[in-house]
Design a protein around this motif. Structure first.
Motif, PDB file in Angstrom:
ATOM      1  N   ALA A   1      -0.287   0.941  14.786  1.00 34.49           N
ATOM      2  CA  ALA A   1      -0.075   2.351  14.470  1.00 34.49           C
ATOM      3  C   ALA A   1       1.409   2.603  14.286  1.00 34.49           C
ATOM      4  O   ALA A   1       2.234   2.001  14.975  1.00 34.49           O
ATOM      5  N   THR A   2       1.730   3.492  13.351  1.00 34.19           N
ATOM      6  CA  THR A   2       3.118   3.920  13.234  1.00 34.19           C
ATOM      7  C   THR A   2       3.491   4.571  14.562  1.00 34.19           C
ATOM      8  O   THR A   2       2.689   5.265  15.168  1.00 34.19           O
ATOM      9  N   GLY A   3       4.669   4.304  15.029  1.00 40.92           N
ATOM     10  CA  GLY A   3       5.098   4.814  16.326  1.00 40.92           C
ATOM     11  C   GLY A   3       4.885   3.805  17.438  1.00 40.92           C
ATOM     12  O   GLY A   3       5.317   4.019  18.569  1.00 40.92           O
TER      13      GLY A   3
ATOM     14  N   LYS B   1       4.082   2.005   2.392  1.00 44.26           N
ATOM     15  CA  LYS B   1       5.235   2.849   2.100  1.00 44.26           C
ATOM     16  C   LYS B   1       4.745   4.249   1.768  1.00 44.26           C
ATOM     17  O   LYS B   1       3.831   4.424   0.954  1.00 44.26           O
ATOM     18  N   ASN B   2       5.353   5.233   2.412  1.00 41.54           N
ATOM     19  CA  ASN B   2       4.998   6.617   2.119  1.00 41.54           C
ATOM     20  C   ASN B   2       5.620   6.984   0.771  1.00 41.54           C
ATOM     21  O   ASN B   2       6.805   7.258   0.679  1.00 41.54           O
TER      22      ASN B   2
ATOM     23  N   THR C   1       8.771   2.969   5.552  1.00 37.89           N
ATOM     24  CA  THR C   1       7.772   1.904   5.520  1.00 37.89           C
ATOM     25  C   THR C   1       7.299   1.546   6.927  1.00 37.89           C
ATOM     26  O   THR C   1       7.979   1.839   7.917  1.00 37.89           O
ATOM     27  N   PHE C   2       6.155   0.911   6.956  1.00 36.66           N
ATOM     28  CA  PHE C   2       5.571   0.379   8.187  1.00 36.66           C
ATOM     29  C   PHE C   2       4.930  -0.946   7.820  1.00 36.66           C
ATOM     30  O   PHE C   2       4.341  -1.081   6.753  1.00 36.66           O
ATOM     31  N   GLU C   3       5.056  -1.924   8.703  1.00 39.01           N
ATOM     32  CA  GLU C   3       4.435  -3.211   8.407  1.00 39.01           C
ATOM     33  C   GLU C   3       3.712  -3.753   9.629  1.00 39.01           C
ATOM     34  O   GLU C   3       4.054  -3.439  10.770  1.00 39.01           O
ATOM     35  N   HIS C   4       2.698  -4.567   9.339  1.00 39.15           N
ATOM     36  CA  HIS C   4       1.915  -5.196  10.400  1.00 39.15           C
ATOM     37  C   HIS C   4       1.433  -6.560   9.900  1.00 39.15           C
ATOM     38  O   HIS C   4       1.006  -6.680   8.751  1.00 39.15           O
TER      39      HIS C   4
ATOM     40  N   ILE D   1       0.851  -1.188   0.000  1.00 38.72           N
ATOM     41  CA  ILE D   1       0.000   0.000   0.000  1.00 38.72           C
ATOM     42  C   ILE D   1       0.884   1.234   0.000  1.00 38.72           C
ATOM     43  O   ILE D   1       1.757   1.390   0.855  1.00 38.72           O
ATOM     44  N   GLY D   2       0.666   2.099  -0.981  1.00 43.66           N
ATOM     45  CA  GLY D   2       1.389   3.354  -1.070  1.00 43.66           C
ATOM     46  C   GLY D   2       0.497   4.505  -0.619  1.00 43.66           C
ATOM     47  O   GLY D   2      -0.621   4.300  -0.162  1.00 43.66           O
TER      48      GLY D   2
END
Length: 145
Positions: free
Chosen positions: A87-89, A63-64, A114-117, A40-41
Motif C-alpha cells: 500500500a502507498t504509505g 504513477k499518478n 510513483t509507487f513501486e512493489h 500502470i498509470g
C-alpha cells in the motif's frame, strides 16, 4: 458567394485539426505510461491498464498520471497466501491504510508521484484506490512463475 466557400473551407480545416487532436488525446488516455518510467498509470477513476501481467521477482511501478489524489492499496483477502501486503504509505493491512486516508489522507499519491512493489509470490493480486473505490477504481496484478 466567396464567403460561403471560405466558411466551408474553414470548417473542413477545423474538422481535420480536431480529428487529429482527438486521436492524440485518446492515445494518451489509453496508455498514460507510454514513454514514461512506469507500468500502470491512473486517470480520475481507473488504473491503466487495470490488469497487468508479470513474472515472479518483477517490480511494478505505478504513477499518478492524473490530477486527482490516489492510493494503491491491496485487498487483505485479494493477495496470495504468503505474499507481502502492499500500500502507498507503507501500511501493513487494509484497515490501517483506510484509517490513515480518512484521518489525514495518509498514503496519498499526488500527481506525478510513483509507487513501486516487487512481487515474489505467484498468483493474482487485487488492489484498489481508497478514495475512488466506490467508482470501482481497482486493478489486478497477475504474477506467474
Amino acid at each position: 458567394m466567396h464567403r460561403r466557400v471560405y466558411l466551408a473551407a474553414l470548417g473542413t480545416a477545423v474538422s481535420a485539426s480536431l480529428a487529429g487532436c482527438s486521436s492524440a488525446v485518446s492515445g494518451v488516455a489509453g496508455d498514460p505510461c507510454s514513454g514514461e518510467d512506469c507500468h500502470i498509470g491512473m486517470n480520475r477513476t481507473q488504473f491503466l491498464p487495470d490488469v497487468y501481467e508479470i513474472s515472479v521477482g518483477d517490480t511494478v511501478v505505478w504513477k499518478n498520471t492524473s490530477e486527482a489524489d490516489h492510493t494503491i492499496t491491496a485487498y487483505d483477502n485479494g493477495i496470495p497466501d504468503g505474499a507481502d501486503f502492499f500500500a502507498t504509505g507503507g501500511f501493513e493491512d487494509q484497515e490501517s491504510a483506510r484509517h490513515a486516508w480518512q484521518g489525514q489522507r495518509g498514503g496519498r499519491l499526488g500527481t506525478r508521484e510513483t509507487f513501486e512493489h516487487t512481487f515474489e509470490v505467484p498468483g493474482t493480486y487485487e488492489y484498489f484506490c481508497i478514495p475512488h473505490e466506490r467508482a470501482e477504481m481497482n486493478g489486478k496484478i497477475v504474477v506467474s512463475e
